[in-house]
Motif scaffolding. Sequence first.
Motif, short mmCIF file in Angstrom:
data_model
loop_
_atom_site.label_atom_id
_atom_site.label_comp_id
_atom_site.label_asym_id
_atom_site.label_seq_id
_atom_site.Cartn_x
_atom_site.Cartn_y
_atom_site.Cartn_z
N LEU A 247 -11.00 3.58 1.69
CA LEU A 247 -10.63 4.74 0.86
C LEU A 247 -9.79 5.74 1.66
CD1 LEU A 247 -14.06 5.23 -0.96
CD2 LEU A 247 -11.91 4.53 -2.03
N VAL A 248 -10.15 5.93 2.94
CA VAL A 248 -9.38 6.84 3.80
C VAL A 248 -7.95 6.33 3.93
CG1 VAL A 248 -9.14 7.69 6.18
CG2 VAL A 248 -11.39 7.70 5.09
N LEU A 249 -7.83 5.03 4.21
CA LEU A 249 -6.51 4.42 4.38
C LEU A 249 -5.69 4.58 3.10
CD1 LEU A 249 -5.08 2.71 6.58
CD2 LEU A 249 -5.87 0.68 5.38
N TYR A 250 -6.36 4.39 1.97
CA TYR A 250 -5.69 4.52 0.67
C TYR A 250 -5.16 5.94 0.48
CZ TYR A 250 -5.01 4.43 -4.38
OH TYR A 250 -4.46 4.52 -5.63
N ASP A 251 -6.02 6.90 0.79
CA ASP A 251 -5.62 8.31 0.61
C ASP A 251 -4.47 8.68 1.54
OD1 ASP A 251 -7.17 9.00 -1.48
OD2 ASP A 251 -8.86 9.74 -0.29
N VAL A 252 -4.53 8.18 2.77
CA VAL A 252 -3.45 8.49 3.73
C VAL A 252 -2.13 7.93 3.21
CG1 VAL A 252 -2.57 8.00 6.05
CG2 VAL A 252 -4.96 8.69 5.74
N CYS A 253 -2.14 6.65 2.80
CA CYS A 253 -0.90 6.03 2.33
C CYS A 253 -0.40 6.68 1.04
CB CYS A 253 -1.11 4.53 2.11
SG CYS A 253 -1.37 3.63 3.63
N ASN A 254 -1.31 7.09 0.21
CA ASN A 254 -0.94 7.66 -1.09
C ASN A 254 -0.38 9.07 -0.94
OD1 ASN A 254 -0.68 7.59 -3.86
ND2 ASN A 254 -2.75 8.33 -4.24
N ASN A 255 -0.89 9.82 0.05
CA ASN A 255 -0.54 11.24 0.14
C ASN A 255 0.41 11.60 1.27
OD1 ASN A 255 -2.22 12.30 -2.06
ND2 ASN A 255 -3.89 11.50 -0.82
N PHE A 256 0.47 10.78 2.29
CA PHE A 256 1.33 11.09 3.43
C PHE A 256 2.67 10.35 3.24
CE2 PHE A 256 2.38 10.53 8.10
CZ PHE A 256 2.77 11.85 8.28
N VAL A 257 3.58 11.02 2.58
CA VAL A 257 4.83 10.38 2.14
C VAL A 257 5.65 9.78 3.30
CG1 VAL A 257 7.02 10.79 0.95
CG2 VAL A 257 4.90 11.77 0.04
N PRO A 258 5.78 10.46 4.46
CA PRO A 258 6.63 9.89 5.53
C PRO A 258 6.17 8.52 6.03
CG PRO A 258 6.10 12.18 6.01
CD PRO A 258 5.25 11.78 4.86
N LEU A 259 4.91 8.16 5.73
CA LEU A 259 4.40 6.87 6.25
C LEU A 259 4.99 5.70 5.44
CD1 LEU A 259 2.45 5.70 8.36
CD2 LEU A 259 0.63 5.85 6.64
N ILE B 291 4.75 -8.45 -1.40
CA ILE B 291 5.85 -7.47 -1.52
C ILE B 291 7.20 -8.18 -1.51
CG2 ILE B 291 6.17 -6.90 0.94
CD1 ILE B 291 6.47 -3.97 0.08
N GLN B 292 7.29 -9.29 -0.82
CA GLN B 292 8.57 -10.00 -0.79
C GLN B 292 8.84 -10.71 -2.12
OE1 GLN B 292 8.27 -12.24 2.96
NE2 GLN B 292 9.72 -10.77 3.79
N PHE B 293 7.78 -11.12 -2.77
CA PHE B 293 7.93 -11.79 -4.07
C PHE B 293 8.27 -10.77 -5.16
CE2 PHE B 293 6.15 -13.51 -8.05
CZ PHE B 293 6.76 -14.76 -8.07
N GLY B 294 7.52 -9.66 -5.17
CA GLY B 294 7.69 -8.69 -6.25
C GLY B 294 8.77 -7.66 -5.98
N GLY B 295 9.12 -7.46 -4.70
CA GLY B 295 10.17 -6.51 -4.35
C GLY B 295 9.69 -5.07 -4.24
N SER B 296 8.43 -4.81 -4.55
CA SER B 296 7.92 -3.45 -4.43
C SER B 296 6.40 -3.49 -4.23
CB SER B 296 8.24 -2.64 -5.70
OG SER B 296 7.57 -3.20 -6.80
N PHE B 297 5.88 -2.38 -3.73
CA PHE B 297 4.43 -2.27 -3.51
C PHE B 297 4.07 -0.80 -3.45
CE2 PHE B 297 0.44 -2.50 -1.14
CZ PHE B 297 -0.16 -3.60 -1.72
N ASN B 298 3.08 -0.39 -4.22
CA ASN B 298 2.64 1.01 -4.17
C ASN B 298 1.12 1.09 -4.28
OD1 ASN B 298 1.82 1.17 -6.98
ND2 ASN B 298 4.02 1.02 -7.42
N PRO B 299 0.55 2.27 -4.05
CA PRO B 299 -0.92 2.37 -3.97
C PRO B 299 -1.67 1.85 -5.19
CG PRO B 299 0.07 4.35 -3.09
CD PRO B 299 1.18 3.55 -3.68
N SER B 300 -1.04 1.86 -6.36
CA SER B 300 -1.78 1.38 -7.54
C SER B 300 -2.08 -0.11 -7.44
CB SER B 300 -0.99 1.66 -8.83
OG SER B 300 0.19 0.87 -8.84
#
Lengths: 357, 273
Positions: A113-125, A221-230
């Motif tokens: 959950l911590v990792l999820y929140d960091v990736c979701n909220n810390f845009v520069p990462l 991500i290589q197959f779909g071309g995108s990846f996001n927290p959802s």
Amino acid sequence: MSFYVYTLFFFFFVYFILAMGLNIQFGETGILNFAYIGFVAIGSYVTGATSLPKANTGIAAGQHFILGLNLPFPFNLLAGGIVSSLLAVIVAFIALRRLRTDYLAMVLISLSLVLYDVCNNFVPLFNGPDGLYNIPEPMSGVFHLDSNQFVGFFAAVTGIIALIMYLFMNRIMSSPLGRTFRAIRDDPGVASTLGKNIFKYQITSMVIGAFFAGIGGGLIIQFGGSFNPSAWLPGETFVVFAVIIVGGVGNNVGLLVGALLVETLLIHLPAFLPDIPGRPGLIEYFSAMVIGIVLMAMLWFRPQGMLPERVRKFPAPAGELLNRDGHSVVAPTPVEAVATTNSAAQVADAHEGNDAW
Amino acid sequence: MTYKDLSTTPAGSEGPILRCEGLTKAFGGVNAVNGATFDVPRNKITALIGPNGAGKTTVVNILSGAMKSDSGTVHLGSTDVTNMDRAKIARLGLMRTFQLSRELGGLSVLENLLVAPKVQAGESIFNIFFRPRLVKREERQNIERATEILRTYGLYDLRDNWARELSGGQKKLLEISRGVMASPSVFLLDEPMAGVNPALIERIGGYILDMKAQGVTVLMIEHNLNVVERICDNVIVLAEGKTLATGKLSELRQNKEVVTAYLGEVINASTGH
């Protein structure tokens, strides 16, 4: 139609890879890794970020992320696997040194959950809630593939990668290392009294499993071309657990069955069905419900899975004479006849020393 | 059958192989071990006896590193192993069994033995992929040795069964044979005869004598005084967490304190008075 079939194949292969990774951690070593989807996500992000040029340039315009190395396939994929493995070392030091079973599971799900929140909220990462997109299709330039051809091509590449990883995993599982993993799973206390450094082997298992997770994520991500927290809500981990539980804990061939039943038939097949008029999303909800029911039914009626773990047999030493049943013709009488205590009275006699010696 | 290679053990060759001084361990307000002090002589079979609750299993747990003592010291040969990690103690050559057998149920009987050697080339990923011949050769040697041990212990025909499927007596034998496979210099047996029938007691006693003949030091918790009398060279009596007496059982039978604390209780129990 072909796009649909290739997509099903792709996810079947990917979830087979993911299930093998979680299986070595959970099925072989007994680590209840509820943070598994986090390792998949990191593999995905790192593969994406290393595939793209520098942030805010070229096809990465408008995106903020680290790395941006513009690496070719398969180096970007390997980068995802390796970084995911490095993360596993850190997580292992935090979670595995002192904790076992349920407490370990709670810490791991919290870390996820911590990792999820960091990736979701810390845009520069990794570009925050928008995630990474415009990921180049691997090798499509080399072979001059259009988007439809690429889907079939990459499904085949993923199949080959899955086969290589299966052979790699089988080699480990049938080695003394795999046996030590299973000893730790069965009873860490006994394994340590046999001189095994539990933490060292648990880290090894975490690293191998995380590498598989990272590669699986990279392929997604290589197959779909995108990846996001959802795409990696912590609940996704339980889909991979469902693949293992349905297929058979500790059996890589069983994982193929699990990936086919859970991932292909119950998740991706319904996703391609047309919506029921006036009930958008209902099929998806039903799909989730069916997975839950199948999982409960398996745990209740067949906890060992469709293809249970098999006993590993070894060839008899050279010169061994065996009878038709595979038993040695020179071995002494089996102890069944004498090894079982027949009655409470016998126990009492034995303890009081009336008969023995 | 070779049980151990003394040249590889760090226990040295002089004096007692295991020495405990002033061990204490309390659980809440209860002093389970309260200053136990004793030596275990090298290449002998020593019994650890005492009434229930005397602290015998706690002492074995401390010696094997499964539990940390509150105070006191433990030396294995010349090495101070006080509160050392149990895996390290095992690698120094001290093995143990448990009061209730703890087989590795998800492994076959043969695999239970194959997992026992402390350091194996095949436990390294590098060796698995880059030195496969070394791994294969070592595995073959281990299989041969494990097979020989299983044959000796009468478990050979069960080698491909899940260990969890064995009967209680078979699990006892498996646990002992697994320890033997690990080539110990000191073997701690926690009630090896408990819950097994007289015929098997006879056999286990024979195996323990065989270990001694191969140079293994055995310390066993045992309530069966007939067994103790027949196979043990030395006896340590624990009562209320303290060492009450040490010596041969025949001598201890004359010791009033020992008779009062333990032997009288056993004799009464066996005669039904």
